[in-house]
Structures are given as C-alpha cells and as structure tokens.
Design a protein around this motif. Structure first.
Motif, short mmCIF file in Angstrom:
data_model
loop_
_atom_site.label_atom_id
_atom_site.label_comp_id
_atom_site.label_asym_id
_atom_site.label_seq_id
_atom_site.Cartn_x
_atom_site.Cartn_y
_atom_site.Cartn_z
N ALA A 60 13.02 44.33 11.21
CA ALA A 60 13.42 43.22 12.08
C ALA A 60 12.56 43.19 13.33
O ALA A 60 12.18 42.12 13.81
CB ALA A 60 14.90 43.34 12.43
N ALA A 61 12.26 44.38 13.87
CA ALA A 61 11.42 44.44 15.08
C ALA A 61 10.01 43.94 14.78
O ALA A 61 9.40 43.23 15.60
CB ALA A 61 11.38 45.87 15.60
N GLY A 62 9.49 44.29 13.61
CA GLY A 62 8.16 43.83 13.23
C GLY A 62 8.11 42.34 13.04
O GLY A 62 7.16 41.67 13.47
N ILE A 63 9.13 41.79 12.40
CA ILE A 63 9.20 40.35 12.18
C ILE A 63 9.35 39.61 13.51
O ILE A 63 8.73 38.56 13.74
CB ILE A 63 10.35 40.00 11.22
CG1 ILE A 63 10.04 40.54 9.82
CG2 ILE A 63 10.59 38.50 11.17
CD1 ILE A 63 11.17 40.44 8.84
N ALA A 64 10.13 40.18 14.41
CA ALA A 64 10.31 39.57 15.73
C ALA A 64 8.99 39.55 16.50
O ALA A 64 8.66 38.55 17.17
CB ALA A 64 11.36 40.34 16.53
N ALA A 65 8.22 40.62 16.40
CA ALA A 65 6.92 40.66 17.07
C ALA A 65 5.98 39.62 16.48
O ALA A 65 5.23 38.96 17.21
CB ALA A 65 6.31 42.05 16.95
N SER A 66 6.03 39.47 15.16
CA SER A 66 5.21 38.46 14.50
C SER A 66 5.61 37.06 14.95
O SER A 66 4.75 36.23 15.26
CB SER A 66 5.36 38.58 12.99
OG SER A 66 4.73 37.51 12.32
#
Length: 234
Positions: A60-66
């Motif tokens: 979720a953190a990676g997707i949010a950064a993207s």
C-alpha cells in the motif's frame, strides 16, 4: 590462497562499472585448495534461503508513493531485502522505454543483484542465482542517453554498460551514494545513463548496499540478494 580482487578506488570503480555489464560474475574468483588438495571451486555467494516471494503485489505504501508521483511511469520491485518503487524520468525516453520492455517481459523476475559495492552501487538485471548469465530475452543494446540534466545522485537508478558507450541492455544499478564521477563530462567521457529515482524503499537500497561481502573487496554479497519480481504500476 587468498582470492585475487580488484581495488575499488574511485578510478577503478568507474572502470569496473563499465566492465561489469560484460563480465558480471567474472569477479568471482576460484579459491585454491589447501593441504595438498589441488582441487578448486569457485567462491560464490550462498543461495538465498527464501526463494518464494513473500508477496506478489506492491505494498500500500508503494502504491501510494506511485500515485503521488507526477512521473508518467513507475515500477515496483520486490527484493529479498525489501521493496523498491522507482519513478522513471521522461528526460531519458530511450532508456525508460528499454527498462519498461524488460519489466513487461518479466525479464527481471528471479534475478539477483550480482554486484554490490559498499558506498558505491548495487547492480542487477543480468544474472540468476548461481551467477548464471541471463541471455534469453535480451534486447538490442540502446543508445547512451546522458547529458540530459540527470545526475548519478544517491537513490537514482541508471544503466550499466561496457566500455562501448552504446552497449546497455538489461543491467541497471542503484546509486548508494552521490556518484558525480559517473555523470556526463564530455563526448569522450559521457558517463552512465540515469533514468529514474527511488521514491519508496530507500532503506531497501541501503540494506542491499550494506550486505556482508563475500570477502574483502569481493564486490558481491556473501548471500545472494534476490529480485523476485518487477511490475509496472503506471
């Protein structure tokens, strides 16, 4: 007998980075047998015990950064040391397109970071476990894309190549520190093509770069760092 290794002063680092895309595992030397045993065997990193990825999707953190990135293209990678999300820079369109082709083709899945130099770079994209060169699926080499306003600063991603400037194929590296020496200087010293930066997972880059070395100066970790998969997020 102590394995031979190549020094890692700043000039050698630049030279080795140029050679590494061609030589890769050639830096893993043969060890000499002792006690009258003339047999030798290559010194190689231990296989990573965790061969199955803990997840098959970006966090979720990676997707949010993207989602927060203004870049048109982002990629999520899962390594045995953690997740990395990179945003790709439109100022290097040839290099970005090349990288995305490999990602889409799943070329990077189940590869290793074969070259890790503390306080310098972490390089992957060309070998599988056991230092087996991955050749099936290699695309033609691309034109070197430097002098476009990008620098080899800490946490950027760039392409490895041979001494032939226009020779980059699949191998990439993460800059673990600011490496201005790898930037464009002139037509005869064109440097290495940066094409993006880490926007999530900087700690993973640090962890890979801090891995215990196979031996002093080996420039490869004692235990293989796996790249389980890489997926395009946008």
């Amino acid at each position: 007998m102590k394995p031979t290794h190549i020094p890692t002063d700043s000039s050698s680092k630049r030279r080795l980075l140029a050679l590494s895309a061609a030589l890769g595992g050639a830096l893993i030397m043969a060890a000499c047998g002792g006690g009258g045993d003339n047999n030798s065997e290559p010194l190689r990193p231990k296989p990573n015990a965790v061969t199955t990825p803990p997840t098959t999707s970006c966090s979720a953190a990676g997707i949010a950064a993207s989602n927060a990135s203004t870049a048109a293209n982002t990629v999520c990678m899962l390594t045995s040391d953690g997740e990395i999300v990179v945003e790709l820079d439109a100022r290097a369109p040839i290099t970005v397109d090349n990288f995305l082709k490999y990602v889409t083709a799943k070329f990077y899945d189940n590869t290793i970071f074969h070259r890790v130099v503390p306080n310098f770079v972490a390089q992957g994209g060309g070998f599988t476990t056991g230092f087996v060169a991955k050749t099936a699926g290699l695309l033609p080499a691309i034109k070197l894309e430097t002098n476009v306003g990008l620098s080899n600063t800490k946490y950027t991603i760039a392409m490895a190549r041979t001494t032939d400037f226009n020779s980059a194929t699949s191998q990439f590296y993460f800059n673990a520190v600011d490496n201005a020496a790898l930037d464009y200087k002139s037509a005869s010293e064109p440097g290495y093509a940066v094409f993006g930066r880490v926007i999530s997972g900087q700690a993973t880059v640090d962890k890979i770069n801090a891995e215990t070395q196979l031996y002093a100066g080996a420039e490869t970790p004692a235990t293989e760092v796996l790249l389980y998969w890489a997926v395009k997020l946008k």
